[in-house]
Design a protein around this motif. Structure first.
Motif, PDB file in Angstrom:
ATOM      1  N   TYR A  68     -36.329   2.486 -41.789  1.00 18.71           N
ATOM      2  CA  TYR A  68     -35.662   3.369 -42.763  1.00 18.71           C
ATOM      3  C   TYR A  68     -34.958   4.515 -42.059  1.00 18.71           C
ATOM      4  O   TYR A  68     -33.864   4.912 -42.456  1.00 18.71           O
ATOM      5  CB  TYR A  68     -36.667   3.924 -43.769  1.00 18.71           C
ATOM      6  CG  TYR A  68     -37.248   2.917 -44.707  1.00 18.71           C
ATOM      7  CD1 TYR A  68     -36.553   1.770 -45.095  1.00 18.71           C
ATOM      8  CD2 TYR A  68     -38.521   3.087 -45.226  1.00 18.71           C
ATOM      9  CE1 TYR A  68     -37.092   0.842 -45.972  1.00 18.71           C
ATOM     10  CE2 TYR A  68     -39.072   2.168 -46.098  1.00 18.71           C
ATOM     11  CZ  TYR A  68     -38.365   1.061 -46.469  1.00 18.71           C
ATOM     12  OH  TYR A  68     -38.914   0.139 -47.322  1.00 18.71           O
ATOM     13  N   ASP A  69     -35.584   5.073 -41.035  1.00 19.33           N
ATOM     14  CA  ASP A  69     -34.988   6.204 -40.315  1.00 19.33           C
ATOM     15  C   ASP A  69     -33.701   5.817 -39.595  1.00 19.33           C
ATOM     16  O   ASP A  69     -32.817   6.656 -39.414  1.00 19.33           O
ATOM     17  CB  ASP A  69     -35.973   6.782 -39.303  1.00 19.33           C
ATOM     18  CG  ASP A  69     -37.118   7.538 -39.973  1.00 19.33           C
ATOM     19  OD1 ASP A  69     -37.035   7.803 -41.189  1.00 19.33           O
ATOM     20  OD2 ASP A  69     -38.097   7.855 -39.251  1.00 19.33           O
ATOM     21  N   ASN A 108     -46.484   0.292 -41.872  1.00 21.09           N
ATOM     22  CA  ASN A 108     -45.667   1.383 -42.382  1.00 21.09           C
ATOM     23  C   ASN A 108     -45.012   2.204 -41.269  1.00 21.09           C
ATOM     24  O   ASN A 108     -43.949   2.783 -41.487  1.00 21.09           O
ATOM     25  CB  ASN A 108     -46.474   2.274 -43.316  1.00 21.09           C
ATOM     26  CG  ASN A 108     -46.703   1.610 -44.656  1.00 21.09           C
ATOM     27  OD1 ASN A 108     -45.922   0.755 -45.083  1.00 21.09           O
ATOM     28  ND2 ASN A 108     -47.772   1.986 -45.330  1.00 21.09           N
ATOM     29  N   ARG A 111     -41.996   0.149 -40.685  1.00 21.38           N
ATOM     30  CA  ARG A 111     -41.125   0.278 -41.861  1.00 21.38           C
ATOM     31  C   ARG A 111     -40.405   1.629 -41.856  1.00 21.38           C
ATOM     32  O   ARG A 111     -39.204   1.707 -42.092  1.00 21.38           O
ATOM     33  CB  ARG A 111     -41.956   0.113 -43.133  1.00 21.38           C
ATOM     34  CG  ARG A 111     -41.119   0.105 -44.395  1.00 21.38           C
ATOM     35  CD  ARG A 111     -41.969  -0.173 -45.627  1.00 21.38           C
ATOM     36  NE  ARG A 111     -42.373  -1.571 -45.599  1.00 21.38           N
ATOM     37  CZ  ARG A 111     -43.618  -1.993 -45.787  1.00 21.38           C
ATOM     38  NH1 ARG A 111     -44.594  -1.147 -46.020  1.00 21.38           N
ATOM     39  NH2 ARG A 111     -43.889  -3.274 -45.761  1.00 21.38           N
ATOM     40  N   GLN A 112     -41.125   2.701 -41.556  1.00 17.06           N
ATOM     41  CA  GLN A 112     -40.516   4.039 -41.527  1.00 17.06           C
ATOM     42  C   GLN A 112     -39.446   4.121 -40.436  1.00 17.06           C
ATOM     43  O   GLN A 112     -38.395   4.708 -40.633  1.00 17.06           O
ATOM     44  CB  GLN A 112     -41.576   5.119 -41.291  1.00 17.06           C
ATOM     45  CG  GLN A 112     -41.015   6.516 -41.367  1.00 17.06           C
ATOM     46  CD  GLN A 112     -40.435   6.840 -42.737  1.00 17.06           C
ATOM     47  OE1 GLN A 112     -41.090   6.614 -43.754  1.00 17.06           O
ATOM     48  NE2 GLN A 112     -39.223   7.357 -42.775  1.00 17.06           N
TER      49      GLN A 112
END
Length: 67
Positions: A64-65, A57, A60-61
């Motif tokens: 996304y950022d 994660n 993943r974050q």
């Protein structure tokens, strides 16, 4: 990956290295080995902070950022 994990507020102090273990052109799949230096056993550290889902994660974050 090195930049992602070394700059992570949650994992940066534990991160040591990332290396490609296997790469497949056919399926565009890459397997990485991440190395962390963890402190002596503390209650819940391995179950929470070093949980594979938590580590994924963080990546993943970061993705996304950037979007």
């Amino acid at each position: 990956l090195t930049d992602v994990y070394s700059s992570s507020p949650a994992l940066g102090r534990y991160f040591r290295s990332a290396q490609v273990v296997n790469f497949s052109n056919e399926s565009s799949t890459v397997f990485y080995q991440l190395e962390f230096s963890v402190p002596p056993s503390t209650e819940g550290f391995m179950e929470n902070t070093m949980n594979p889902d938590f580590v994924k994660n963080v990546l993943r974050q970061n993705i996304y950022d950037e979007d």
